[in-house]
Design a protein around this motif. Sequence first.
Motif, PDB file in Angstrom:
ATOM      1  N   GLY A   1     -20.979 -21.718   9.040  1.00  0.00           N
ATOM      2  CA  GLY A   1     -21.979 -20.793   7.990  1.00  0.00           C
ATOM      3  C   GLY A   1     -23.607 -20.886   8.551  1.00  0.00           C
ATOM      4  O   GLY A   1     -24.764 -19.639   8.302  1.00  0.00           O
ATOM      5  N   PHE A   2     -23.873 -21.847   9.728  1.00  0.00           N
ATOM      6  CA  PHE A   2     -25.578 -21.695  10.521  1.00  0.00           C
ATOM      7  C   PHE A   2     -25.162 -21.445  11.533  1.00  0.00           C
ATOM      8  O   PHE A   2     -26.195 -21.181  12.125  1.00  0.00           O
ATOM      9  CB  PHE A   2     -25.124 -23.306  10.254  1.00  0.00           C
ATOM     10  N   MET A   3     -24.317 -21.382  12.451  1.00  0.00           N
ATOM     11  CA  MET A   3     -24.309 -21.232  13.902  1.00  0.00           C
ATOM     12  C   MET A   3     -22.561 -20.526  14.216  1.00  0.00           C
ATOM     13  O   MET A   3     -21.855 -20.789  13.722  1.00  0.00           O
ATOM     14  CB  MET A   3     -24.368 -22.474  14.692  1.00  0.00           C
ATOM     15  N   ALA A   4     -22.525 -19.955  15.226  1.00  0.00           N
ATOM     16  CA  ALA A   4     -21.444 -19.572  15.575  1.00  0.00           C
ATOM     17  C   ALA A   4     -21.516 -19.084  17.239  1.00  0.00           C
ATOM     18  O   ALA A   4     -22.901 -19.036  18.062  1.00  0.00           O
ATOM     19  CB  ALA A   4     -21.256 -17.817  15.193  1.00  0.00           C
ATOM     20  N   LEU A   5     -20.473 -19.127  17.851  1.00  0.00           N
ATOM     21  CA  LEU A   5     -20.416 -19.627  18.817  1.00  0.00           C
ATOM     22  C   LEU A   5     -19.566 -18.283  19.816  1.00  0.00           C
ATOM     23  O   LEU A   5     -18.745 -18.229  19.146  1.00  0.00           O
ATOM     24  CB  LEU A   5     -19.868 -21.095  19.757  1.00  0.00           C
ATOM     25  N   PHE A   6     -20.657 -18.158  21.198  1.00  0.00           N
ATOM     26  CA  PHE A   6     -18.983 -16.790  21.680  1.00  0.00           C
ATOM     27  C   PHE A   6     -19.480 -16.254  22.872  1.00  0.00           C
ATOM     28  O   PHE A   6     -20.718 -16.617  23.827  1.00  0.00           O
ATOM     29  CB  PHE A   6     -19.512 -15.302  20.429  1.00  0.00           C
ATOM     30  N   GLU A   7     -19.122 -15.858  23.199  1.00  0.00           N
ATOM     31  CA  GLU A   7     -19.049 -15.007  25.048  1.00  0.00           C
ATOM     32  C   GLU A   7     -18.950 -13.840  24.700  1.00  0.00           C
ATOM     33  O   GLU A   7     -18.035 -13.013  24.585  1.00  0.00           O
ATOM     34  CB  GLU A   7     -17.534 -15.925  25.624  1.00  0.00           C
ATOM     35  N   LEU A   8     -19.905 -13.171  25.804  1.00  0.00           N
ATOM     36  CA  LEU A   8     -19.800 -11.634  26.136  1.00  0.00           C
ATOM     37  C   LEU A   8     -19.663 -11.642  27.357  1.00  0.00           C
ATOM     38  O   LEU A   8     -20.026 -12.244  27.908  1.00  0.00           O
ATOM     39  CB  LEU A   8     -20.904 -11.642  25.618  1.00  0.00           C
ATOM     40  N   ASN A   9     -18.193 -10.861  27.812  1.00  0.00           N
ATOM     41  CA  ASN A   9     -17.502 -11.364  29.580  1.00  0.00           C
ATOM     42  C   ASN A   9     -18.013 -11.948  29.992  1.00  0.00           C
ATOM     43  O   ASN A   9     -18.369 -11.987  31.262  1.00  0.00           O
ATOM     44  CB  ASN A   9     -18.852  -9.958  30.075  1.00  0.00           C
TER      45      ASN A   9
ATOM     46  N   GLU B   1     -20.610 -11.323  15.668  1.00  0.00           N
ATOM     47  CA  GLU B   1     -19.361 -10.166  15.761  1.00  0.00           C
ATOM     48  C   GLU B   1     -19.013  -9.015  16.391  1.00  0.00           C
ATOM     49  O   GLU B   1     -18.713  -8.774  16.327  1.00  0.00           O
ATOM     50  CB  GLU B   1     -19.314 -10.546  14.040  1.00  0.00           C
ATOM     51  N   PHE B   2     -20.721  -8.643  15.770  1.00  0.00           N
ATOM     52  CA  PHE B   2     -21.613  -7.616  15.903  1.00  0.00           C
ATOM     53  C   PHE B   2     -21.585  -7.122  18.238  1.00  0.00           C
ATOM     54  O   PHE B   2     -20.788  -6.970  18.682  1.00  0.00           O
ATOM     55  CB  PHE B   2     -22.509  -6.604  15.931  1.00  0.00           C
ATOM     56  N   TYR B   3     -22.239  -8.115  18.847  1.00  0.00           N
ATOM     57  CA  TYR B   3     -21.913  -8.204  20.343  1.00  0.00           C
ATOM     58  C   TYR B   3     -20.397  -8.317  20.223  1.00  0.00           C
ATOM     59  O   TYR B   3     -20.417  -7.559  21.756  1.00  0.00           O
ATOM     60  CB  TYR B   3     -22.491  -9.307  20.656  1.00  0.00           C
ATOM     61  N   CYS B   4     -19.600  -9.076  19.751  1.00  0.00           N
ATOM     62  CA  CYS B   4     -18.376  -9.253  20.614  1.00  0.00           C
ATOM     63  C   CYS B   4     -17.484  -8.115  20.418  1.00  0.00           C
ATOM     64  O   CYS B   4     -16.751  -7.728  21.352  1.00  0.00           O
ATOM     65  CB  CYS B   4     -17.540 -10.438  20.098  1.00  0.00           C
ATOM     66  N   SER B   5     -17.580  -7.392  19.727  1.00  0.00           N
ATOM     67  CA  SER B   5     -17.117  -5.629  19.401  1.00  0.00           C
ATOM     68  C   SER B   5     -17.640  -4.747  20.194  1.00  0.00           C
ATOM     69  O   SER B   5     -16.734  -4.182  20.215  1.00  0.00           O
ATOM     70  CB  SER B   5     -17.274  -5.856  18.038  1.00  0.00           C
ATOM     71  N   LEU B   6     -18.385  -5.106  20.953  1.00  0.00           N
ATOM     72  CA  LEU B   6     -19.490  -4.575  21.686  1.00  0.00           C
ATOM     73  C   LEU B   6     -19.136  -4.204  22.827  1.00  0.00           C
ATOM     74  O   LEU B   6     -18.407  -3.382  23.970  1.00  0.00           O
ATOM     75  CB  LEU B   6     -20.890  -3.589  22.159  1.00  0.00           C
ATOM     76  N   PHE B   7     -18.315  -5.384  23.528  1.00  0.00           N
ATOM     77  CA  PHE B   7     -18.300  -5.715  25.324  1.00  0.00           C
ATOM     78  C   PHE B   7     -16.749  -6.391  24.940  1.00  0.00           C
ATOM     79  O   PHE B   7     -16.226  -7.223  24.931  1.00  0.00           O
ATOM     80  CB  PHE B   7     -19.396  -6.772  25.561  1.00  0.00           C
ATOM     81  N   GLU B   8     -16.653  -5.493  26.286  1.00  0.00           N
ATOM     82  CA  GLU B   8     -14.926  -6.384  26.912  1.00  0.00           C
ATOM     83  C   GLU B   8     -15.268  -7.840  27.156  1.00  0.00           C
ATOM     84  O   GLU B   8     -15.855  -8.055  27.096  1.00  0.00           O
ATOM     85  CB  GLU B   8     -14.418  -5.119  27.794  1.00  0.00           C
ATOM     86  N   HIS B   9     -13.779  -7.757  27.647  1.00  0.00           N
ATOM     87  CA  HIS B   9     -13.367  -9.473  27.438  1.00  0.00           C
ATOM     88  C   HIS B   9     -14.534 -10.336  26.805  1.00  0.00           C
ATOM     89  O   HIS B   9     -14.787 -11.825  27.037  1.00  0.00           O
ATOM     90  CB  HIS B   9     -13.917  -9.709  28.723  1.00  0.00           C
ATOM     91  N   SER B  10     -14.887  -9.786  26.065  1.00  0.00           N
ATOM     92  CA  SER B  10     -15.676 -11.316  25.143  1.00  0.00           C
ATOM     93  C   SER B  10     -14.997 -11.777  23.317  1.00  0.00           C
ATOM     94  O   SER B  10     -14.148 -11.053  23.033  1.00  0.00           O
ATOM     95  CB  SER B  10     -17.059  -9.907  24.221  1.00  0.00           C
ATOM     96  N   LYS B  11     -15.161 -12.608  23.557  1.00  0.00           N
ATOM     97  CA  LYS B  11     -14.385 -13.663  22.233  1.00  0.00           C
ATOM     98  C   LYS B  11     -15.672 -14.390  21.294  1.00  0.00           C
ATOM     99  O   LYS B  11     -16.416 -14.749  21.910  1.00  0.00           O
ATOM    100  CB  LYS B  11     -13.756 -14.312  22.226  1.00  0.00           C
ATOM    101  N   ASN B  12     -15.187 -14.602  20.069  1.00  0.00           N
ATOM    102  CA  ASN B  12     -15.962 -15.027  18.589  1.00  0.00           C
ATOM    103  C   ASN B  12     -15.629 -16.570  19.484  1.00  0.00           C
ATOM    104  O   ASN B  12     -13.495 -16.858  19.152  1.00  0.00           O
ATOM    105  CB  ASN B  12     -15.884 -14.610  17.559  1.00  0.00           C
ATOM    106  N   LEU B  13     -16.351 -17.649  19.182  1.00  0.00           N
ATOM    107  CA  LEU B  13     -15.389 -19.195  19.970  1.00  0.00           C
ATOM    108  C   LEU B  13     -15.483 -19.640  18.587  1.00  0.00           C
ATOM    109  O   LEU B  13     -15.330 -21.202  18.589  1.00  0.00           O
ATOM    110  CB  LEU B  13     -16.743 -19.210  21.259  1.00  0.00           C
ATOM    111  N   GLY B  14     -15.664 -19.301  17.450  1.00  0.00           N
ATOM    112  CA  GLY B  14     -15.817 -20.107  16.166  1.00  0.00           C
ATOM    113  C   GLY B  14     -16.920 -20.633  15.707  1.00  0.00           C
ATOM    114  O   GLY B  14     -18.055 -20.130  16.611  1.00  0.00           O
ATOM    115  N   GLY B  15     -17.483 -21.325  14.712  1.00  0.00           N
ATOM    116  CA  GLY B  15     -18.673 -21.426  14.043  1.00  0.00           C
ATOM    117  C   GLY B  15     -18.134 -21.635  12.788  1.00  0.00           C
ATOM    118  O   GLY B  15     -17.336 -21.887  11.852  1.00  0.00           O
TER     119      GLY B  15
END
Length: 139
Positions: free
Chosen positions: A35-43, A19-33
């Motif tokens: 309690g064990f894992m999260a998928l996300f994209e940074l640019n 969540e923190f990393y996605c908040s810092l970088f434009e064109h980023s998104k949380n892809l879901g997850g």
Amino acid sequence: MKAPYTCLWYENQALDAAEFYCSLFEHSKNLGGNGFMALFELNGQKYMAMNGGPSYQLSPAVSLVVECETQKEIDHYWEKLSEGGEEGRCGWLVDRFGLSWQVIPSVLGQLMSDPDRAAGVQAAFMKMKKLDIETLLNS
């Protein structure tokens, strides 16, 4: 075959980190997850953050590099990523989740490839924590 992507192992902060990393970088998104894992994209680059427990720790052996065009960008990412973490030398830092980052000017590779400037640039950035573009350009 799909492109490989990086999995980052956290003791129990994977969701907060993503969540923190996605908040810092434009064109980023949380892809879901869950309690064990999260998928996300940074640019557009995909990552997995996993709550794997205390067996393994993140280390500087793996770092994410943020290439910045301006000093304002360097200042922004340095401030946000180092908050609650630890500033290192030569543009390196460790964020509050234990992940290592290199916040560098995009011109650094070009400067280090110039045989007439490389030694001076290296001497300059070895004295710095957060890198200063103007100082590097004038080295």
